[in-house]
Write a protein that holds these residues in place. Structure first.
Motif, PDB file in Angstrom:
ATOM      1  N   GLY B 204     -41.775 -16.393 -45.021  1.00 51.78           N
ATOM      2  CA  GLY B 204     -41.767 -17.271 -46.184  1.00 51.78           C
ATOM      3  C   GLY B 204     -40.891 -16.792 -47.324  1.00 51.78           C
ATOM      4  N   GLN B 205     -40.322 -17.743 -48.027  1.00 53.94           N
ATOM      5  CA  GLN B 205     -39.480 -17.395 -49.180  1.00 53.94           C
ATOM      6  C   GLN B 205     -40.297 -16.729 -50.286  1.00 53.94           C
ATOM      7  N   GLY B 206     -41.584 -17.039 -50.321  1.00 53.48           N
ATOM      8  CA  GLY B 206     -42.437 -16.471 -51.369  1.00 53.48           C
ATOM      9  C   GLY B 206     -43.240 -15.269 -50.896  1.00 53.48           C
ATOM     10  N   ASP B 236     -39.563 -23.975 -46.491  1.00 47.27           N
ATOM     11  CA  ASP B 236     -40.186 -22.858 -47.203  1.00 47.27           C
ATOM     12  C   ASP B 236     -39.823 -21.501 -46.590  1.00 47.27           C
ATOM     13  N   MET B 237     -39.007 -21.520 -45.541  1.00 50.47           N
ATOM     14  CA  MET B 237     -38.762 -20.288 -44.791  1.00 50.47           C
ATOM     15  C   MET B 237     -37.499 -19.578 -45.270  1.00 50.47           C
ATOM     16  N   ASN B 238     -37.450 -18.278 -45.025  1.00 54.34           N
ATOM     17  CA  ASN B 238     -36.234 -17.500 -45.257  1.00 54.34           C
ATOM     18  C   ASN B 238     -35.189 -17.808 -44.193  1.00 54.34           C
ATOM     19  N   SER B 239     -33.947 -17.507 -44.509  1.00 55.40           N
ATOM     20  CA  SER B 239     -32.861 -17.671 -43.554  1.00 55.40           C
ATOM     21  C   SER B 239     -31.883 -16.522 -43.761  1.00 55.40           C
ATOM     22  N   ASP B 240     -31.448 -15.884 -42.673  1.00 54.91           N
ATOM     23  CA  ASP B 240     -30.469 -14.795 -42.791  1.00 54.91           C
ATOM     24  C   ASP B 240     -29.688 -14.719 -41.484  1.00 54.91           C
ATOM     25  N   ALA B 245     -34.021 -20.650 -40.940  1.00 54.90           N
ATOM     26  CA  ALA B 245     -35.330 -21.119 -41.411  1.00 54.90           C
ATOM     27  C   ALA B 245     -36.033 -21.911 -40.303  1.00 54.90           C
ATOM     28  N   ARG B 248     -37.411 -19.492 -37.751  1.00 55.81           N
ATOM     29  CA  ARG B 248     -38.611 -18.820 -38.278  1.00 55.81           C
ATOM     30  C   ARG B 248     -39.814 -19.768 -38.241  1.00 55.81           C
TER      31      ARG B 248
END
Lengths: 793, 264
Positions: B204-206, B236-240, B245, B248
């Motif tokens: 999650g981004q948070g 709401d997910m991170n991405s790298d 996202a 994830r």
């Protein structure tokens, strides 16, 4: 002499000190009064360099000196030389822009060295380096091949508009075009070979020292080839004559090619030691290694194969873009040309081949040879293309290979791309690998995996490579600015022990053991009385070092020649002592005998006589028992073989696991089977790393995103299966040992075997090709694309 | 690393005093995050306050719970007979953090206070409804985590222990980043008589978060099938470079189903 000589799995002599932490690596070396260098590197991919304010850094505690590119230029320090010149299609030489030791005018990649701070301690140097005020004027950057070649792309070097280093070709284009025009089937594939970062366990390091009384410079460095560094740095960069420059490459913890090259830091510490009259040490931090060690691979290619109606290969046409990075590293230009395109015949009798290669400057770390160097790129392209051809002609993958193999009676075989293969038996290695891998039983394993919810695939690669790059005259005609022979000096001491001085360099390969086995085999001296010395230009004759799996084929052959001279001289001494004619003296297992008599003298008798020449043919023969030989190979050697990979994919996550791996290689005569097995396993580990895990990723502007172990995936033990290694050898016909080389076969043969297995595992998703690395999200995306989306989504 | 002063107080009170005295002071637990950050010169504390001698390690079994001292190492939690008996999923999680060296240095208090968005312990604390006890107060896990690298801790507040209530069943499934081996997605599922709690780390981004839709579905029917159709919003997910996202979000479902299956 069987149990310790050729063919014996003798334990590695050097491992005692390595495993006990008693190795002597460059960073272990300290000199009285030694200072420490820290290099401030560009954090910009591409920028014009304005003023560098060094005042605050110079005033920082412990700082002795700060130098910039301007300081080096003012003293006439040369740029780093390139060791190979390629010519364009039109005959003109490649673009060869300067490669300053410290950046001048511009910075061209993240990691480009800008200034060096030299202080009493490493911490002080690093503290001071932060106080350098560098005025950058950012320029647009491009690290990728397509971006750097795009119209309007900013030139990495102002004098090379368009960023094209060279546009080179090989082969008969008209013949290839004609074959394509008449072909029953053409198969075309676009593919990329992923950029890799070598990551030797020991980071690079260098210690420079200077003796103001003698004027002698010493450089201790993490190098695979100290004489090459002495030649390049002494002659082209610092202008120090050989007699005043000693280069030592002590124990080196892995190289994989990345420690062949002459790097800026070597010149910096040596030059600074001279200026400051004190020793200067530099040791890379791991993050620094990511942005300053030469990277590997990074090709984009289009490959086309023309076939007749029966699946025989008629012609191969390849067009490749190769990333050079921001500057030409020492041997970079030859990697995508003479170590790549010349390998495109592989093990196949394809009668016509044409390849063109464009080498491109980009705002990225220089790219040079990395384990396999060009040959993994060629093998990946060819072995993927053959699998696609099998799929599109409906011919079985193994059968299409058999049908196109160069037959055993065709050797010596002249390929359409310059090389002449001396020996091989591709059917034998294929059959042995398929048997060891239980290829025939695969479908039942696939079904069993299916029942567990896993997708299982099998892949085969039948590969060939070229080692021991040679002969010097030929490589010279192809643009090499060096010879590629090797030297050996064999010193038999008065009481019969032996020291071998070799120009080859061991940085993990086990030469201290393998080379001792050669001496034991030929001279009959016990292993514990044989010492192998390498890596010091003041001790060994001029040698070219170790890379390209050349040490045994070239360096070992030089040893054989030197020992032949020892035996020849020994026979003369023995003939004198035993009052026989030289022609009647025989030498075997360390003993000289006179044919038809019971007279004998041991090697020790002879060596003692040679050094205490009381009863000695002094009029005809010099005292002493020491011989030097230089060996210039007649041809490359051509190891080859078959690798079989078996993978399982978890369709829910896309994770690929290599569950079985079998390598059967033809490496020529095997000196130490245990060391060969270790070399192959290590190479396969790196090949699996390339296939599934490793990827140097830049963003579009040229920032390195995979700049640490947190983001660059090195293969670890749990990523690897047990690797079954076998050998099925034919002998090299042109070197005295019959050896071919084993250092790179693992990294060359394995990536396409793994990727062919991955594609096979995904056959129900109608996948034609996947570029490396086959990461979990990539495979998951393919599975998602191949599956109808569910209504709930 | 930059120069800093170093203190090793002998009590929590002295440690708190040292931290309160200097806004640039930094507490050091196992150092598995702080030391690398210092080595990379990304942080420049005036003083490092080492908590090693504050007497905060140890594991105590309670009635239906286990309390772990803040300075208890991951290896000690993984090996603890009490933890393995009362909350085996927590012992398993601790045994899967980092590598052997990290597990012998890293601490539970350090991990929770740092609140790395890819750390494992936050998922356990949140899913198990742990209580984080400090020198000042007791904080419910639901109130403790406030976004990545952000917690309810005040500047002069030190975690002293963490109390985990024993679930009826629990499991943690982690999908590792292939390079760092941190969680790209980690899902901790805990079933209590009152209902099921699901916490997600890595994704999650948070930072760590509870998955309400899964909790509702699993509270009604604790089986992998119950959440087969529950989706996780990719927004709401991170991405790298390792995982998008969307990937994830997908993995949250896969790991949750596997955790439920393993806990059933």
């Amino acid at each position: 002499m069987g149990h310790e000589g050729i063919g014996a799995s003798v334990r590695r002599k050097e491992d005692l000190r390595f495993l006990n932490g008693r190795g002597h690596y460059t960073d272990d070396m300290n000199r009285p009064g030694q200072l420490y260098a820290y290099i401030r590197r560009s954090d910009r991919p591409h920028a014009r360099l304005g003023a560098i304010d060094t005042a605050a850094a110079k005033a920082s505690p412990g700082v002795v000196a700060v130098f910039t590119g301007a300081d080096m230029a003012a003293e006439g320090i040369g740029g780093l030389p390139c060791g190979w010149q390629i010519h364009n299609k039109d005959g003109s030489p490649m673009a060869e822009p300067p490669h300053p030791v410290l950046a001048t005018g511009k910075v061209r990649h993240v990691g480009d060295p800008v200034a060096v701070v030299i202080a009493q301690t490493r911490q002080q140097a690093k503290d001071a380096a932060e106080k350098l005020a560098i005025d950058y004027h950012d320029l647009p950057g491009a690290a990728g091949l397509r971006e750097a070649l795009a119209p309007g792309a900013a030139p990495v070097h102002d004098e090379v508009q368009g960023n094209l280093c060279y546009d080179w070709h090989i082969g008969d284009k008209a013949m290839v075009d004609a074959a394509f025009a008449g072909a029953a089937k053409v198969v075309k594939l676009e593919l990329e070979n992923n950029r890799l970062i070598p990551n030797a366990m020991e980071p690079r390091a260098a210690v420079g020292d200077f003796d103001p009384m003698s004027g002698d410079y010493t450089l201790i460095t993490t190098s695979q080839n100290p004489h090459v560094i002495r030649l390049l740095m002494g002659a082209f960069v610092l202008h120090i004559p050989e007699n005043h420059l000693r280069v030592i490459a002590p124990d080196v913890g892995g190289g994989f090619g990345s420690k062949i090259y002459h790097y800026a830091e070597e010149a910096i510490v040596t030059w600074a030691a001279g200026k400051l009259k004190r020793a200067v040490k530099w040791t890379a931090e791991r993050t620094e290694s990511f942005m300053s060690d030469a990277h590997g691979r990074d090709h984009i290619s289009t490959a086309e194969l023309a076939l007749d109606k029966d699946g025989h290969f008629l012609a191969l046409r390849v067009s490749t873009l190769a990333n050079m990075g921001a500057y030409l590293s020492t041997f970079a230009p030859c990697v995508p040309t003479y170590l790549y395109a010349t390998l495109l015949a592989g093990v196949y009798k394809t009668p016509a081949i044409y390849a063109e290669v464009k080498a491109v400057f980009t705002n990225s770390v220089p790219v040079d040879a990395y384990r396999g160097a060009g040959r993994p790129e060629a093998t990946f392209l060819l072995e993927r293309l053959v699998d696609v051809a099998a799929r599109e002609t409906g011919i079985d993958r193994v059968e299409i290979r058999r049908r196109n193999f160069i037959p055993n009676d065709a050797f010596p075989y002249q390929t359409p791309v310059a090389l002449q293969y001396d020996s091989g038996d591709y059917t034998a290695t294929l059959n042995a690998a398929l048997k060891a891998a239980d290829y025939a039983g695969f479908e039942s394993r696939r079904a069993a995996a299916r029942a567990r919810g896993k997708l299982r695939g099998i892949g085969v690669s039948t590969y060939l490579e070229a080692c021991g790059i040679a002969p010097s005259a030929v490589v010279g005609s192809l643009g090499a600015r060096a010879g590629l022979y090797e030297c050996a000096n064999i010193r038999v001491h008065p009481t019969g022990s032996v020291t071998v001085f070799t120009g080859a360099h061991s940085h993990g390969q086990g030469h201290e053991t393998t080379f001792a086995q050669l001496v034991h085999e030929q001279l009959g001296v016990p292993l514990d009385q044989i010492e192998v010395v390498h890596g010091d230009t003041n001790r060994i004759p001029f040698g070219m070092g170790t890379y390209g799996s050349r040490s045994l084929a070239v360096g070992g052959s030089a040893m054989v020649k030197a020992m032949d001279k020892i035996i020849a001289k020994g026979k003369k001494i023995a003939a004198h002592l035993m009052e026989a004619s030289v022609e009647d003296v025989e030498f075997k297992d360390g003993t000289f005998t006179v044919a038809g008599t019971d007279k004998s003298k041991t090697l020790t008798d002879i060596s003692l006589t040679a050094y205490v020449p009381h009863n000695y043919p002094i009029e005809e023969l010099e005292p002493g028992l020491e011989e030097t030989a230089f060996y210039d190979p007649k041809n490359f050697t051509y190891p080859g073989g078959c690798h079989v990979a078996e993978v399982e994919i978890d369709p829910e996550t896309g994770v690929t696991s290599v569950v079985n791996f079998t390598a059967v290689d033809d490496v020529g005569r095997v000196i130490n089977p245990m060391i060969v097995e270790g070399q192959v396993q290590g190479g396969v580990a790196q090949g699996i790393g390339q296939a599934l895990l490793e990827h140097a990723v830049y963003d579009s502007a040229g920032q390195l995103l995979s700049g640490s172990m947190m983001d660059y995936t090195m293969p670890r033990a749990d990523n690897l299966p047990n690797i079954t290694v076998g050998t099925e050898s034919t002998l090299c016909t042109h070197n005295p040992l019959g050896v071919k080389g084993c250092g790179e076969v693992g990294a060359i043969g394995s990536p396409p075997a793994v990727m062919n297995a991955v594609v096979d595992a995904l056959r129900e998703y109608d996948v034609r090709h996947i570029d490396m690395p086959a990461t979990a999200p990539k495979i998951w995306s393919i599975i998602q694309a191949g599956r109808p989306r569910m209504a709930a989504e | 690393m930059y120069d800093f002063a170093y203190q090793k107080p002998g009590s929590v009170a002295d440690a708190v005093k040292a931290l309160a005295a200097d806004p640039e002071a930094k507490a050091l637990a196992g150092g598995m995050t702080l030391i690398p950050v210092l080595k990379q010169r990304l942080n420049h504390p005036s003083v490092v306050v080492d908590l090693a001698k504050t007497g905060l390690s140890g594991i105590t079994a309670g009635a239906g719970s286990v309390t772990i001292g803040a300075m208890t190492t991951h290896a000690a939690v993984a090996a603890s007979a009490e933890v393995r008996r009362i909350i085996p999923a927590l012992a398993a999680l601790a045994g899967g953090i980092g590598d052997e060296q990290v597990r012998h240095r890293g601490t539970i208090g350090g991990s929770l206070a740092n609140d790395d968005p890819a750390a494992d312990y936050p998922a356990a604390a949140l899913a198990l409804g742990a209580t984080i006890t400090t020198n000042k107060r007791a904080i419910a896990a639901d109130d403790f985590f406030q976004g990545m690298f952000t917690t309810a801790l005040e500047a002069d507040e030190i975690i002293t222990s963490v109390t985990f209530p024993a679930p009826a069943a629990a499991n943690y499934q982690k999908f590792r980043n292939p390079a760092s081996r941190y969680a790209i997605v980690g899902v901790f599922v805990a079933r209590f008589p009152a209902g099921v709690r699901v916490a997600v780390t890595g994704a999650g981004q948070g930072g760590v978060f509870r998955h309400a839709a899964m909790e509702a579905a699993l509270s009604a029917n604790f089986s992998p099938d119950a959440i087969a159709a529950v989706t996780t919003p990719a927004g709401d997910m991170n991405s790298d470079i390792h995982a998008s996202a969307e990937y994830r979000a997908h993995l949250v479902g896969v790991m949750a189903r596997r955790a439920v299956a393993a806990a059933s």
